[in-house]
Design a protein around this motif. Structure first.
Motif, PDB file in Angstrom:
ATOM      1  N   ASN A  78      38.629  32.143  50.932  1.00  0.00           N
ATOM      2  CA  ASN A  78      38.761  33.306  51.663  1.00  0.00           C
ATOM      3  C   ASN A  78      40.007  33.431  52.365  1.00  0.00           C
ATOM      4  O   ASN A  78      40.744  34.509  52.343  1.00  0.00           O
ATOM      5  CB  ASN A  78      37.681  33.173  52.810  1.00  0.00           C
ATOM      6  N   TYR A  81      42.344  34.423  49.504  1.00  0.00           N
ATOM      7  CA  TYR A  81      41.878  35.936  49.056  1.00  0.00           C
ATOM      8  C   TYR A  81      42.656  36.734  49.985  1.00  0.00           C
ATOM      9  O   TYR A  81      43.186  38.079  49.703  1.00  0.00           O
ATOM     10  CB  TYR A  81      40.459  35.883  49.016  1.00  0.00           C
ATOM     11  N   TYR A  91      38.108  32.211  41.171  1.00  0.00           N
ATOM     12  CA  TYR A  91      37.920  30.948  41.793  1.00  0.00           C
ATOM     13  C   TYR A  91      37.272  29.592  41.073  1.00  0.00           C
ATOM     14  O   TYR A  91      36.510  29.794  40.291  1.00  0.00           O
ATOM     15  CB  TYR A  91      36.949  31.162  43.084  1.00  0.00           C
ATOM     16  N   ALA A 135      36.300  37.876  39.642  1.00  0.00           N
ATOM     17  CA  ALA A 135      35.884  39.244  40.069  1.00  0.00           C
ATOM     18  C   ALA A 135      37.179  40.265  40.412  1.00  0.00           C
ATOM     19  O   ALA A 135      38.259  39.801  40.392  1.00  0.00           O
ATOM     20  CB  ALA A 135      35.448  38.900  41.782  1.00  0.00           C
ATOM     21  N   ARG A 137      39.031  42.788  42.454  1.00  0.00           N
ATOM     22  CA  ARG A 137      39.257  42.859  43.904  1.00  0.00           C
ATOM     23  C   ARG A 137      38.595  44.401  44.426  1.00  0.00           C
ATOM     24  O   ARG A 137      38.123  44.431  45.749  1.00  0.00           O
ATOM     25  CB  ARG A 137      41.001  42.968  44.258  1.00  0.00           C
ATOM     26  N   ALA A 140      34.951  43.191  45.163  1.00  0.00           N
ATOM     27  CA  ALA A 140      34.878  42.140  45.989  1.00  0.00           C
ATOM     28  C   ALA A 140      35.138  42.457  47.393  1.00  0.00           C
ATOM     29  O   ALA A 140      34.702  42.344  48.467  1.00  0.00           O
ATOM     30  CB  ALA A 140      35.580  41.088  45.759  1.00  0.00           C
ATOM     31  N   ASP A 141      36.267  43.661  47.712  1.00  0.00           N
ATOM     32  CA  ASP A 141      36.673  43.942  48.996  1.00  0.00           C
ATOM     33  C   ASP A 141      35.543  44.781  49.579  1.00  0.00           C
ATOM     34  O   ASP A 141      35.619  44.820  50.859  1.00  0.00           O
ATOM     35  CB  ASP A 141      37.743  45.086  48.801  1.00  0.00           C
ATOM     36  N   ASP A 147      36.937  39.207  52.891  1.00  0.00           N
ATOM     37  CA  ASP A 147      36.784  37.845  52.375  1.00  0.00           C
ATOM     38  C   ASP A 147      35.831  37.977  51.056  1.00  0.00           C
ATOM     39  O   ASP A 147      35.247  38.902  50.704  1.00  0.00           O
ATOM     40  CB  ASP A 147      35.610  37.036  53.223  1.00  0.00           C
ATOM     41  N   LEU A 148      36.228  37.006  50.066  1.00  0.00           N
ATOM     42  CA  LEU A 148      35.606  36.863  48.605  1.00  0.00           C
ATOM     43  C   LEU A 148      34.263  36.291  48.879  1.00  0.00           C
ATOM     44  O   LEU A 148      33.315  36.790  48.232  1.00  0.00           O
ATOM     45  CB  LEU A 148      36.383  35.953  47.835  1.00  0.00           C
ATOM     46  N   LEU A 162      27.107  35.961  46.058  1.00  0.00           N
ATOM     47  CA  LEU A 162      27.908  36.859  45.396  1.00  0.00           C
ATOM     48  C   LEU A 162      27.367  37.197  44.265  1.00  0.00           C
ATOM     49  O   LEU A 162      27.546  38.377  43.770  1.00  0.00           O
ATOM     50  CB  LEU A 162      29.194  36.076  45.229  1.00  0.00           C
TER      51      LEU A 162
END
Length: 222
Positions: A78, A81, A91, A135, A137, A140-141, A147-148, A162
């Motif tokens: 995290n 990221y 990851y 992922a 971004r 994921a954002d 944080d991821l 996730l």
């Protein structure tokens, strides 16, 4: 004009200490694809990094981050990221072993499918869980405010949540030819963190913040 992207996966080793958590950014070249690998054992990390880079089949940056103060895999992922920029981010762990063109195949799967998370063939979950993942971004954002992974997890279940979020959003894809395995000889006998299991069950009961309504999905790893 954007900076030219490398044609191979380059590797950089850095340290991250607890007092660095407030740092704004890491001084890195711009890349389309970032691979984050937290590590404790430098020799193991160097061995994995060489193999991952040799078999990636595509350019990018593998950033190996030493967890100097034992903050844990999730925290290191995290923090890194939040302090980097890339269109996609993978990851992995210090004991990862890759199949040929593991990263290229995963990137191709994301681009062709238009999904947000790709789970690698880890030889265990048959594509059902992104224990190691890639992922976008953009996707994921939108999950955890920068944080991821959900930051409340300590060791386990962050990848589970996730994955379930991606499945609930119809944002999960899987190419069985993209192989990325964890070489942990004692994994089958290792205990799951009970606090993380309890946290996931609590969050699943609340539909992961209202994001996932399917009881079948929420029960997958409970």
């Amino acid at each position: 004009m954007p900076a030219p992207q490398p044609k191979t996966l380059t590797t950089r080793f850095m340290e991250l200490r607890a007092q660095d958590a407030g740092a704004v950014e890491l001084l890195l070249p711009p890349v389309e694809t970032l691979v984050i690998m937290p590590y404790i054992d430098r020799a193991a990390a160097e061995r994995s990094a060489r193999q991952l880079a040799a078999r990636a089949g595509v350019g990018g940056l593998l950033l190996a981050i030493q967890d100097c103060d034992r903050q844990g895999f999730i925290s290191i992922i995290n923090q890194t990221y939040r302090r980097t920029q890339s269109a996609s981010v993978a990851y992995v762990a210090q004991d990862a072993f890759a199949g040929r063109h593991w990263l290229k195949l995963a990137l191709d799967a994301l681009r062709k499918s238009g999904k947000g998370l790709h789970g690698f063939n880890d030889g265990k979950w048959m594509g059902a869980l992104a224990g190691f993942g890639l992922a976008t971004r953009d996707w994921a954002d939108a999950n955890y405010g920068g944080d991821l992974f959900h930051p409340a997890y300590q060791r386990h279940y962050a990848d589970v949540e996730l994955t379930v979020l991606a499945l609930g959003d119809d944002q999960y894809c899987y190419d069985p030819n993209a192989v990325l395995m964890e070489v942990d000889w004692d994994k089958e006998h290792a205990a799951v963190d009970p606090g993380d299991r309890a946290l996931y069950r609590q969050r699943a009961a609340a539909q992961l913040g209202g994001r996932v309504q399917s009881p079948k999905l929420l029960a997958l790893f409970s």
